[in-house]
Design an enzyme around this catalytic site. Structure first.
Site, PDB file in Angstrom:
ATOM      1  CD  GLU A   1      -1.457  -5.869   5.818  1.00  0.00           C
ATOM      2  OE1 GLU A   1      -1.316  -4.539   5.872  1.00  0.00           O
ATOM      3  OE2 GLU A   1      -0.963  -5.988   4.307  1.00  0.00           O
TER       4      GLU A   1
ATOM      5  CB  CYS B   1      -0.915  -0.091   1.219  1.00  0.00           C
ATOM      6  SG  CYS B   1      -2.416   1.235   0.919  1.00  0.00           S
TER       7      CYS B   1
ATOM      8  CG  HIS C   1      -3.430  -3.593   3.240  1.00  0.00           C
ATOM      9  ND1 HIS C   1      -2.799  -3.000   4.026  1.00  0.00           N
ATOM     10  CD2 HIS C   1      -4.235  -2.716   2.559  1.00  0.00           C
ATOM     11  CE1 HIS C   1      -2.711  -1.664   3.983  1.00  0.00           C
ATOM     12  NE2 HIS C   1      -3.522  -1.451   3.208  1.00  0.00           N
TER      13      HIS C   1
END
EC number: 6.3.5.2
Length: 538
Positions: free
Chosen positions: A182, A85, A180
């Site tokens: 994660e 990002c 993202h």
């Protein structure tokens, strides 16, 4: 520690810790440090040869509005770099590309097309189009985008509104994604981060909690020496594992202080004493400070103020007990360390990340409630561990699984599960209602999985609402208090969904609470997810 390591540079994202958690799940050690560390610091961090890669986190900021950038040394070390990002955007800008604001922002679910068969994404997809394009289900959260890639980069992923949703310079092993990986919403996110740290970076997967005990014990012994330690034992998972670990390291040099602040769960004090004094043979001092805590909380209704008061009183009690220990041991210096079960998410959510860029959601008594001058040195052996790692460590230390896998319980206890002012009457009602809810969750077995609903939920508890409602019992009118049941399912506690408990379970729990706890005549169920709500109500 002699582990290969990944450096995560934090630009202030609320989910930076999830990057670290995913890396740790790949059994690779990593550390999070602020993005504004110097190039000299980065070079020193890499000097032992164990740094295998760098990950640049996201941020709420725009690269063209702030000065936050990766240290130049990151791109001079010759090791792989992954930008996520904001991390992708600063990588692009620093290496000669261009970032601009977008008229079409992306927040939430998106489907990304993979391009170019890069090593990061090769063989990783959620589905393919009729044209044979590999597609990924991801989570986006950005208002800016890369509009021109630096020299040497090629497109790695795209969406209709974000043509450069991923880019790569495979010669230099630089990769970047606008989404993202994660968060759990990115279905293949863990696979991508695994691919980066294990295959591209070549880091050894030797970060294992069972093996970590020996390192942690050695570190505690080195830090403490022959001095004595006093530990605030709450009975929760974190302080319990910290106590077991420190006791493994230094034995009778540790004295646990169990403070009963009048805000514990039903019969919790006796259970804590039985485990640590009775079974582990640790030195435990039980302090009944309920009158002190409840007295200080009279008239206080603001959540942060309650947390601060409870945190301050914990420190006061610890200091008093340390003085008593010193007086009781002639010739001894007394306790010189205060040990706590602080874990990494406590620090993150308190805005205590070293970067000071994360937005404070709420303070934790282990972090925000401590004054600068304790008179004791801090020992926090779990400070860099995530909750799942703490649980693994507890099992490896030999603690009972039912203790280690108990649901999280806040440091301030029922003080933040009683909305508004805390009163003894409220606490007594709440702990009885909560015990019924937890008992029913443990007893109600899900046929599909064979597990209890306690095990199927990540956190469940009861909240006391300081309002009354009209009810009918028998032929009489009642005007009594209301409680709310809360149960969530989550893998990371940064996001959570409310648990869809069986109606039968809710019905039985509600009936028992209303019939068995005189003073409560209405039970509600909280169907809010995080975000926008938090898991705890205060």
């Amino acid at each position: 520690m002699q582990h290969d390591k990944i450096l995560i540079l934090d630009f202030g994202s609320q989910v930076t810790q999830l990057i670290a958690r995913r890396v740790r799940e790949a059994h690779v050690y990593c550390e999070v440090h602020p993005c504004d560390v110097t190039s000299d610091w980065v070079r020193e961090f890499a000097a032992d040869g164990r740094l295998k890669g760098v990950i640049l986190s996201g941020s709420h900021a725009s690269v063209y509005e702030v000065d936050d950038r990766a240290p130049d040394a990151v791109f001079e070390l010759g090791i792989p770099v992954l930008g996520i990002c904001y991390g992708m955007q600063t990588m692009a800008q620093q290496l000669g590309g261009k970032v601009e604001g977008s008229n079409s922002r992306e927040f939430g679910y998106a489907e990304v097309r993979a391009h170019g068969h890069t090593k990061l994404l090769e063989g990783i997809e959620d589905f393919s189009t009729p044209q044979g394009h590999g597609m990924l289900k991801v989570w986006m959260s950005h208002g800016d985008k890369v509009t021109q890639m630096p020299e040497g980069f090629k497109i790695m992923a795209s969406t209709p509104s974000c043509p450069i949703a991923g880019m790569a310079d495979e010669a230099r092993r630089y990769y970047a994604v606008q989404f993202h990986p994660e968060v759990t919403h990115t279905v293949q996110g863990a696979a991508m981060l695994n691919r980066f740290v294990r295959d591209i970076c070549g880091a050894s997967p030797d970060w294992i909690m069972g093996d970590y005990i020996e390192e942690a014990v050695a570190r505690i012994r080195e830090q403490v020496g022959n001095e004595e330690v006093i530990l605030g034992l709450s009975g929760g998972v974190d302080s319990s594992v910290a106590a077991a670990l420190i006791h493994r390291a230094i034995g009778d040099q540790l004295t646990c202080v169990f403070v009963d602040h009048g805000l514990l769960r039903l019969n919790e004090g006796d259970m804590v004493m039985d485990m640590f004094e009775g079974k582990l043979h640790a030195k435990v001092v039980r302090v009944d400070a309920s009158d002190l805590f409840l007295g200080e909380l009279v008239g206080v209704s603001e959540p942060e103020q309650k947390r601060k008061i409870i945190g301050r009183l914990f420190v006061d009690v610890f200091k008093a007990e340390a003085s008593k220990l010193k007086a009781a041991n002639a010739g001894s210096q007394g306790a010189s360390f205060l040990a706590q079960g602080t874990i990494y998410p406590d620090v993150i959510e308190s805005g205590g990340a070293k970067s000071k860029k994360a937005v404070t959601i709420k303070s934790h008594h282990n972090v925000g409630g401590l004054p600068e001058q304790l008179g004791l040195k801090l020992l926090e052996p779990l400070r860099d561990l995530f909750k799942d790692e703490v649980r693994e460590l507890g099992v490896a230390l030999g603690l009972p699984r039912e203790m280690v896998y108990r649901h999280p319980f806040p440091g301030p206890g029922l003080g933040v599960r009683i909305l508004g002012e805390v009163k003894k009457e409220y606490a007594d009602l709440l702990r009885r209602a909560d015990a019924i809810f937890i008992e029913e969750l443990r007893n109600w077995i899900d046929e599909a999985t064979g597990k209890s609903w306690y095990d199927l939920t990540s956190q469940a508890f009861t909240v006391f609402l300081p309002v009354k409602s009209v009810g009918v019992m028998g032929d009489g009118r009642t005007y009594d208090y209301v409680v709310a049941l809360r149960a969530v399912q989550t893998s990371d506690f940064m996001t959570a969904d409310w648990a869809e408990l069986p109606y039968g379970l809710l019905k039985k729990t509600s009936g028992r609470i209303i019939n068995e706890v005189r003073g409560i005549n209405r039970v509600t169920y909280d169907v809010s997810s995080k975000p926008p709500a938090t898991i705890e109500w205060e």
